[in-house]
Design a protein around this motif. Structure first.
Motif, PDB file in Angstrom:
ATOM      1  N   TYR A   1      -4.441  26.295  36.557  1.00 28.68           N
ATOM      2  CA  TYR A   1      -5.622  25.530  36.932  1.00 28.68           C
ATOM      3  C   TYR A   1      -6.890  26.341  36.698  1.00 28.68           C
ATOM      4  CZ  TYR A   1      -2.131  22.711  39.402  1.00 28.68           C
ATOM      5  OH  TYR A   1      -1.031  21.954  39.719  1.00 28.68           O
ATOM      6  N   ASP A   2      -7.949  25.625  36.323  1.00 24.03           N
ATOM      7  CA  ASP A   2      -9.247  26.249  36.107  1.00 24.03           C
ATOM      8  C   ASP A   2     -10.296  25.149  36.182  1.00 24.03           C
ATOM      9  OD1 ASP A   2     -11.203  28.106  35.594  1.00 24.03           O
ATOM     10  OD2 ASP A   2     -10.344  28.829  33.721  1.00 24.03           O
ATOM     11  N   THR A   3     -11.532  25.500  35.969  1.00 21.33           N
ATOM     12  CA  THR A   3     -12.596  24.510  35.857  1.00 21.33           C
ATOM     13  C   THR A   3     -13.029  24.423  34.406  1.00 21.33           C
ATOM     14  OG1 THR A   3     -14.322  26.152  36.300  1.00 21.33           O
ATOM     15  CG2 THR A   3     -13.395  24.967  38.193  1.00 21.33           C
ATOM     16  N   VAL A   4     -13.685  23.332  34.058  1.00 18.52           N
ATOM     17  CA  VAL A   4     -14.168  23.146  32.704  1.00 18.52           C
ATOM     18  C   VAL A   4     -15.509  22.434  32.761  1.00 18.52           C
ATOM     19  CG1 VAL A   4     -12.951  20.938  32.412  1.00 18.52           C
ATOM     20  CG2 VAL A   4     -13.604  22.269  30.393  1.00 18.52           C
ATOM     21  N   GLU A   5     -16.417  22.825  31.889  1.00 16.50           N
ATOM     22  CA  GLU A   5     -17.714  22.156  31.803  1.00 16.50           C
ATOM     23  C   GLU A   5     -17.540  20.824  31.085  1.00 16.50           C
ATOM     24  OE1 GLU A   5     -22.258  22.951  30.104  1.00 16.50           O
ATOM     25  OE2 GLU A   5     -20.788  24.588  30.193  1.00 16.50           O
ATOM     26  N   ILE A   6     -18.105  19.802  31.647  1.00 16.49           N
ATOM     27  CA  ILE A   6     -17.969  18.458  31.076  1.00 16.49           C
ATOM     28  C   ILE A   6     -19.121  18.213  30.114  1.00 16.49           C
ATOM     29  CG2 ILE A   6     -17.864  15.990  31.609  1.00 16.49           C
ATOM     30  CD1 ILE A   6     -16.853  16.877  34.421  1.00 16.49           C
ATOM     31  N   PRO A   7     -18.830  17.861  28.865  1.00 18.61           N
ATOM     32  CA  PRO A   7     -19.909  17.586  27.916  1.00 18.61           C
ATOM     33  C   PRO A   7     -20.819  16.467  28.409  1.00 18.61           C
ATOM     34  CG  PRO A   7     -17.794  17.774  26.783  1.00 18.61           C
ATOM     35  CD  PRO A   7     -17.492  17.748  28.249  1.00 18.61           C
ATOM     36  N   ASP A   8     -22.083  16.554  28.069  1.00 18.21           N
ATOM     37  CA  ASP A   8     -23.049  15.568  28.553  1.00 18.21           C
ATOM     38  C   ASP A   8     -22.676  14.153  28.144  1.00 18.21           C
ATOM     39  OD1 ASP A   8     -24.545  17.551  29.750  1.00 18.21           O
ATOM     40  OD2 ASP A   8     -26.014  17.700  28.114  1.00 18.21           O
ATOM     41  N   ASP A   9     -22.170  13.988  26.905  1.00 17.55           N
ATOM     42  CA  ASP A   9     -21.854  12.629  26.465  1.00 17.55           C
ATOM     43  C   ASP A   9     -20.668  12.051  27.241  1.00 17.55           C
ATOM     44  OD1 ASP A   9     -20.124  14.455  25.209  1.00 17.55           O
ATOM     45  OD2 ASP A   9     -19.787  13.139  23.496  1.00 17.55           O
ATOM     46  N   VAL A  10     -19.709  12.904  27.600  1.00 20.92           N
ATOM     47  CA  VAL A  10     -18.568  12.442  28.394  1.00 20.92           C
ATOM     48  C   VAL A  10     -19.033  12.071  29.797  1.00 20.92           C
ATOM     49  CG1 VAL A  10     -16.353  13.089  29.409  1.00 20.92           C
ATOM     50  CG2 VAL A  10     -16.897  13.755  27.049  1.00 20.92           C
TER      51      VAL A  10
ATOM     52  N   TRP B   1     -21.354   5.373  33.110  1.00 22.45           N
ATOM     53  CA  TRP B   1     -21.453   3.983  32.647  1.00 22.45           C
ATOM     54  C   TRP B   1     -20.178   3.218  32.982  1.00 22.45           C
ATOM     55  CZ3 TRP B   1     -23.621   4.887  27.003  1.00 22.45           C
ATOM     56  CH2 TRP B   1     -24.978   5.208  27.089  1.00 22.45           C
ATOM     57  N   PHE B   2     -19.055   3.878  32.785  1.00 20.27           N
ATOM     58  CA  PHE B   2     -17.757   3.259  33.064  1.00 20.27           C
ATOM     59  C   PHE B   2     -17.681   2.820  34.525  1.00 20.27           C
ATOM     60  CE2 PHE B   2     -13.335   3.370  34.360  1.00 20.27           C
ATOM     61  CZ  PHE B   2     -12.623   2.873  33.280  1.00 20.27           C
ATOM     62  N   LEU B   3     -18.013   3.725  35.448  1.00 17.68           N
ATOM     63  CA  LEU B   3     -17.957   3.378  36.866  1.00 17.68           C
ATOM     64  C   LEU B   3     -18.938   2.259  37.194  1.00 17.68           C
ATOM     65  CD1 LEU B   3     -17.700   6.897  38.570  1.00 17.68           C
ATOM     66  CD2 LEU B   3     -15.867   5.262  38.141  1.00 17.68           C
ATOM     67  N   ALA B   4     -20.135   2.341  36.634  1.00 17.36           N
ATOM     68  CA  ALA B   4     -21.141   1.316  36.906  1.00 17.36           C
ATOM     69  C   ALA B   4     -20.684  -0.052  36.417  1.00 17.36           C
ATOM     70  CB  ALA B   4     -22.468   1.702  36.254  1.00 17.36           C
TER      71      ALA B   4
ATOM     72  N   TRP C   1     -12.573  15.040  23.389  1.00 20.00           N
ATOM     73  CA  TRP C   1     -12.134  14.515  24.671  1.00 20.00           C
ATOM     74  C   TRP C   1     -11.591  13.102  24.460  1.00 20.00           C
ATOM     75  CZ3 TRP C   1     -13.595  16.280  29.986  1.00 20.00           C
ATOM     76  CH2 TRP C   1     -13.962  17.627  29.990  1.00 20.00           C
ATOM     77  N   VAL C   2     -10.344  12.866  24.919  1.00 17.03           N
ATOM     78  CA  VAL C   2      -9.693  11.564  24.755  1.00 17.03           C
ATOM     79  C   VAL C   2      -9.369  11.013  26.142  1.00 17.03           C
ATOM     80  CG1 VAL C   2      -7.747  10.304  23.758  1.00 17.03           C
ATOM     81  CG2 VAL C   2      -8.721  12.286  22.539  1.00 17.03           C
ATOM     82  N   PHE C   3      -9.888   9.829  26.413  1.00 15.66           N
ATOM     83  CA  PHE C   3      -9.668   9.158  27.695  1.00 15.66           C
ATOM     84  C   PHE C   3      -8.279   8.549  27.747  1.00 15.66           C
ATOM     85  CE2 PHE C   3      -9.518   5.035  29.830  1.00 15.66           C
ATOM     86  CZ  PHE C   3     -10.035   5.295  31.087  1.00 15.66           C
ATOM     87  N   PHE C   4      -7.553   8.805  28.838  1.00 13.17           N
ATOM     88  CA  PHE C   4      -6.267   8.158  29.074  1.00 13.17           C
ATOM     89  C   PHE C   4      -6.406   7.009  30.060  1.00 13.17           C
ATOM     90  CE2 PHE C   4      -3.759  12.246  27.949  1.00 13.17           C
ATOM     91  CZ  PHE C   4      -3.751  11.886  26.613  1.00 13.17           C
ATOM     92  N   GLU C   5      -6.909   7.309  31.262  1.00 12.09           N
ATOM     93  CA  GLU C   5      -7.043   6.267  32.277  1.00 12.09           C
ATOM     94  C   GLU C   5      -7.887   6.783  33.430  1.00 12.09           C
ATOM     95  OE1 GLU C   5      -3.073   6.387  34.916  1.00 12.09           O
ATOM     96  OE2 GLU C   5      -2.686   6.113  32.770  1.00 12.09           O
ATOM     97  N   ASN C   6      -8.260   5.856  34.300  1.00 11.46           N
ATOM     98  CA  ASN C   6      -8.972   6.195  35.527  1.00 11.46           C
ATOM     99  C   ASN C   6      -8.244   5.582  36.704  1.00 11.46           C
ATOM    100  OD1 ASN C   6     -11.142   6.871  37.414  1.00 11.46           O
ATOM    101  ND2 ASN C   6     -11.620   4.679  37.369  1.00 11.46           N
ATOM    102  N   ASN C   7      -8.042   6.384  37.730  1.00  6.89           N
ATOM    103  CA  ASN C   7      -7.486   5.875  38.979  1.00  6.89           C
ATOM    104  C   ASN C   7      -8.624   5.775  39.985  1.00  6.89           C
ATOM    105  OD1 ASN C   7      -6.221   5.388  41.440  1.00  6.89           O
ATOM    106  ND2 ASN C   7      -4.431   6.605  40.903  1.00  6.89           N
TER     107      ASN C   7
END
Length: 326
Positions: free
Chosen positions: A254-263, A269-272, A291-297
């Motif tokens: 486990y680690d942390t990762v910086e999330i790209p601005d576009d992601v 937008w997805f949540l909204a 970055w490839v989206f699989f799903e959101n829970n």
């Protein structure tokens, strides 16, 4: 009553570590909390809601015998996988099921009718947001990359899809959940690789969800809370974990990762688009860095992400429930 004194309702099972973490953060900020499980209603929990003509919302109380919250003073609702109402054993069927449905609707619908009260998340919105096929459409519209996918009960269509992909395939459940295989045993249906050479008429037994198998440098459990985003990085060290990390927790680093601005922008937008403020997203990051989206829970787990990485996810929940803006 001042804003600071208005209570947050935490609706969760009593043994829920994530809810504990949020309550602790709210306590540190001196925000009053009333926590209960819907299973306490109607036997231990009392709801009295009233609505008068010309009134803007519902008033009344919710009381568990120790604490009372006035509905018109509720500041926010954190709805975290509560159990269903527990009806007294003296009520026979079919009346017990009817009563359970009535109680379920009463708690959720009265709380949902409180005007201007933010939720994490309202389960009425969660039910729509959890539909995996529609998630791929929403993710694509929001600018995310998604795997090539097919849902079918046709062996011929599955074989044609395999030829078009011309690469490894996986099969995954369309609807989450576990199989009850005994009184005390439950089986998780995991994502697994499939061999198109073995496709046969058994595909006709139900709908199958096939996807192109995405090459992974690592995976990300991205937690979004009220506009804030947190990236938990998962590096898998076994084949089983690489296919579905839930099947082999002993081989995850486990680690942390910086999330790209576009992601991050696409996630917001997805949540909204669903009218929700929380999501637990699963991404793969390819060796090329895509970055490839699989799903959101929309009711996904996140406590383990904070515990493993130190990311301040519970604090973000508290800030949102307090009404802080990002």
């Amino acid at each position: 009553m001042t804003k600071a004194a208005r209570p947050v309702l935490v609706v969760a099972e009593q043994l829920d570590a994530a809810a504990d973490m949020v309550v602790d953060q709210l306590n540190q900020r001196d925000v009053p909390v009333m926590r209960f499980d819907v299973a306490e209603f109607p036997q231990q929990l009392t709801l009295t809601g009233s609505h008068l003509p010309q009134e803007p919302g519902w008033g009344g109380t919710i009381d568990d015998g120790r604490r009372t919250a006035r509905l018109e003073e509720v500041r926010a609702v954190y709805w975290r996988r509560p159990a269903r109402p527990l009806i007294a054993g003296t009520v026979p069927e079919p009346y017990a099921t009817w009563a359970q449905n009535q109680a379920d609707a009463a708690i959720l619908n009265v709380l949902s009718a409180l005007p201007g009260v933010p939720w994490l998340n309202n389960p009425n919105a969660d039910r729509v947001a959890a539909h995996k096929p529609q998630q791929l459409v929403a993710a694509t519209r929001c600018g995310m990359t998604v795997p090539r996918s097919i849902i079918t009960n046709s062996p011929d269509a599955a074989r044609n899809f395999a030829r078009e992909v011309d690469g490894p395939l996986i099969c995954k459940p369309i609807l989450g959940g576990r199989l009850d295989i005994g009184e005390e045993r439950r089986l998780m249906v995991a994502t697994h690789r499939v061999d198109p050479a073995e496709f046969d008429d058994s595909i006709r037994t139900t709908a199958h969800y096939f996807q192109a198998d995405i090459p992974k440098a690592y995976e990300v459990r991205l937690i979004a809370v009220g506009g804030q985003v947190f990236g938990g990085k998962l590096v898998t060290t076994s084949e089983a974990a690489g296919i579905d990390w839930r099947t082999d927790y002993g081989h995850i680093e486990y680690d942390t990762v910086e999330i790209p601005d576009d992601v991050a922008t696409s996630v917001r937008w997805f949540l909204a688009s669903y009218g929700i403020a929380f999501g637990a997203f699963d991404f793969a990051v390819t060796p090329a860095g895509q970055w490839v989206f699989f799903e959101n829970n929309p009711a996904g787990t996140w406590g383990w992400v904070e515990n493993r990485t130190g990311l301040p996810i519970a604090a973000a929940h508290a800030e949102y429930l307090m009404g802080a803006t990002v």
